[in-house]
Design an enzyme around this catalytic site. Structure first.
Site, PDB file in Angstrom:
ATOM      1  N   ASN A 190      -5.659  14.548 -16.788  1.00 60.19           N
ATOM      2  CA  ASN A 190      -5.007  13.517 -17.607  1.00 60.19           C
ATOM      3  C   ASN A 190      -4.643  14.167 -18.940  1.00 60.19           C
ATOM      4  OD1 ASN A 190      -4.306  11.285 -19.117  1.00 60.19           O
ATOM      5  ND2 ASN A 190      -6.383  10.433 -19.193  1.00 60.19           N
ATOM      6  N   TRP A 191      -3.366  14.456 -19.106  1.00 63.64           N
ATOM      7  CA  TRP A 191      -2.927  15.152 -20.336  1.00 63.64           C
ATOM      8  C   TRP A 191      -2.848  14.218 -21.535  1.00 63.64           C
ATOM      9  CZ3 TRP A 191       1.567  19.058 -18.807  1.00 63.64           C
ATOM     10  CH2 TRP A 191       1.014  20.081 -18.031  1.00 63.64           C
ATOM     11  N   LYS A 192      -2.939  12.917 -21.279  1.00 64.80           N
ATOM     12  CA  LYS A 192      -2.845  11.920 -22.366  1.00 64.80           C
ATOM     13  C   LYS A 192      -1.540  12.144 -23.158  1.00 64.80           C
ATOM     14  CE  LYS A 192      -7.801  11.621 -22.304  1.00 64.80           C
ATOM     15  NZ  LYS A 192      -9.023  11.214 -22.957  1.00 64.80           N
ATOM     16  N   HIS A 212      -7.135   2.992 -17.991  1.00 66.64           N
ATOM     17  CA  HIS A 212      -7.907   3.969 -18.764  1.00 66.64           C
ATOM     18  C   HIS A 212      -8.481   3.262 -19.991  1.00 66.64           C
ATOM     19  CE1 HIS A 212      -8.958   7.363 -21.261  1.00 66.64           C
ATOM     20  NE2 HIS A 212      -8.942   8.098 -20.167  1.00 66.64           N
ATOM     21  N   GLU A 264      -8.674   4.082 -22.949  1.00 67.53           N
ATOM     22  CA  GLU A 264      -7.822   4.162 -24.144  1.00 67.53           C
ATOM     23  C   GLU A 264      -6.729   3.090 -24.098  1.00 67.53           C
ATOM     24  OE1 GLU A 264      -7.069   8.360 -23.839  1.00 67.53           O
ATOM     25  OE2 GLU A 264      -9.160   8.731 -24.376  1.00 67.53           O
ATOM     26  N   GLU A 283     -15.572   6.443 -15.968  1.00 65.80           N
ATOM     27  CA  GLU A 283     -15.550   7.200 -17.212  1.00 65.80           C
ATOM     28  C   GLU A 283     -16.324   6.433 -18.284  1.00 65.80           C
ATOM     29  OE1 GLU A 283     -11.931  10.024 -17.349  1.00 65.80           O
ATOM     30  OE2 GLU A 283     -11.286   8.089 -18.091  1.00 65.80           O
ATOM     31  N   GLY A 294     -14.058  12.771 -24.357  1.00 64.91           N
ATOM     32  CA  GLY A 294     -13.654  13.584 -25.503  1.00 64.91           C
ATOM     33  C   GLY A 294     -14.768  13.851 -26.507  1.00 64.91           C
ATOM     34  N   SER A 308     -15.656  14.417 -20.533  1.00 70.98           N
ATOM     35  CA  SER A 308     -16.157  15.734 -20.948  1.00 70.98           C
ATOM     36  C   SER A 308     -16.485  16.663 -19.776  1.00 70.98           C
ATOM     37  CB  SER A 308     -17.371  15.577 -21.859  1.00 70.98           C
ATOM     38  OG  SER A 308     -17.007  14.901 -23.050  1.00 70.98           O
ATOM     39  N   GLY A 336      -9.300  16.805 -21.762  1.00 72.90           N
ATOM     40  CA  GLY A 336      -9.088  18.013 -22.565  1.00 72.90           C
ATOM     41  C   GLY A 336      -8.998  19.300 -21.755  1.00 72.90           C
TER      42      GLY A 336
HETATM   43  P1  PGA Z   1     -12.067  14.236 -21.526  1.00 75.03           P
HETATM   44  O1  PGA Z   1     -11.193  12.949 -21.126  1.00 75.03           O
HETATM   45  O2  PGA Z   1     -12.222  15.071 -20.299  1.00 75.03           O
HETATM   46  O3  PGA Z   1     -11.307  14.909 -22.603  1.00 75.03           O
HETATM   47  O4  PGA Z   1     -13.411  13.709 -21.992  1.00 75.03           O
HETATM   48  C1  PGA Z   1     -11.345  12.329 -19.877  1.00 75.03           C
HETATM   49  C2  PGA Z   1     -10.408  11.151 -19.758  1.00 75.03           C
HETATM   50  O5  PGA Z   1     -10.243  10.395 -20.720  1.00 75.03           O
HETATM   51  O6  PGA Z   1      -9.791  10.947 -18.702  1.00 75.03           O
END
Ligand code: PGA
Length: 254
Positions: A12-14, A99, A101, A169, A175, A214, A236
């Protein structure tokens, strides 16, 4: 892992990556040799601006491409939104929905998320439905209750292992470099499996349950070996081909 389930690693590049980031995507597709592609399904979800170029670049390679969100309707007066059909038109095969976010930044409820998952199915996309508790909910011992509510309300009736993937998640692990203990992940994934099976029968038993939060090359082998962890949703560490491939390669060596 779950016996007889092919694992899946999704990146997931966000909101990261301009066109030069496509060099990493090309390296990822080159790095997916036959052995690796047999061991694990691999998906990258770039920002929408790169979606069509990404599917074009990865055509005829085992690398699959997904989007990060969609609207629940097919078309209409929804400025700035993108429908599942438009994502399919870019030749992508997956879409992340719900997600944390998006749930936080855009106030998406379980109800919205379920509508988006159904939109994915309508367009022929596999929905990657995200669930996860916040740190306050975890500290209050409410993780299982929150996850149960999210599964019952965000995963629509009729979901099958062919059109739906669930990604657990914990919000506090995204993150942050923090992850739950392997024992916690084992227990939570067993609980998610049980809840999916109660809701969806055999489909819930066969559905892939990813862990996200993470995940990096250094912890992936331990996390991915846990029962009912059928792959990873990687943020990330999916931006660099070397790290992302190192996570995928764990499955070749298992
Ligand atoms: P992260 O993000 O690996 O940077 O913790 C995971 C995600 O939000 O899908």
């Amino acid at each position: 892992m779950t016996p007889d389930i092919i694992p899946l690693v999704a990146g997931n590049w966000k909101m990261n990556g301009a066109r030069d980031q496509l060099d990493q995507l090309a390296l990822m597709s080159q790095g997916l040799d036959d052995d690796l592609a047999d061991a694990v399904d691999v998906v990258v979800c770039p920002p929408t601006t790169l979606l069509y170029v990404a599917t074009t670049l990865s055509e005829d390679t085992p690398l699959q491409v997904g989007a990060q969100d969609c609207h629940n309707e097919q078309s209409g007066a929804h400025t700035g939104d993108i429908s599942a059909e438009m994502i399919k038109d870019c030749l992508a095969d997956y879409c992340i929905v719900g997600h944390s976010e998006r749930r936080t930044d855009h106030g998406e409820s379980d109800y919205h998320v379920a509508g988006k998952a159904q939109a994915c199915w309508r367009a022929g996309l596999t929905a990657i439905i995200c669930i996860g508790e916040t740190e306050a909910e975890y500290d209050a011992g409410m993780a299982q209750a929150v996850l149960k509510r999210q599964i019952l309300s965000s995963v629509p009736e009729g979901a099958t292992e062919d059109d739906t993937i669930v990604a657990y998640e914990p919000v506090w692990a995204i993150g942050t470099g923090k992850t739950p203990s392997p024992e916690d992940i084992r227990d939570i994934h067993a609980f998610i499996r049980e809840t999916l099976a109660e809701k969806l029968g055999g489909h819930g038993e066969r559905m892939r349950i990813l862990y996200g939060g993470s995940v990096k090359p250094a912890n992936a082998a331990e996390l991915m070996s846990i029962l009912n962890v059928d792959g990873a949703l990687v943020g990330g560490a999916s931006l660099k081909a070397e790290d992302f491939l190192a996570i995928c390669e764990i499955y070749r060596d298992m």
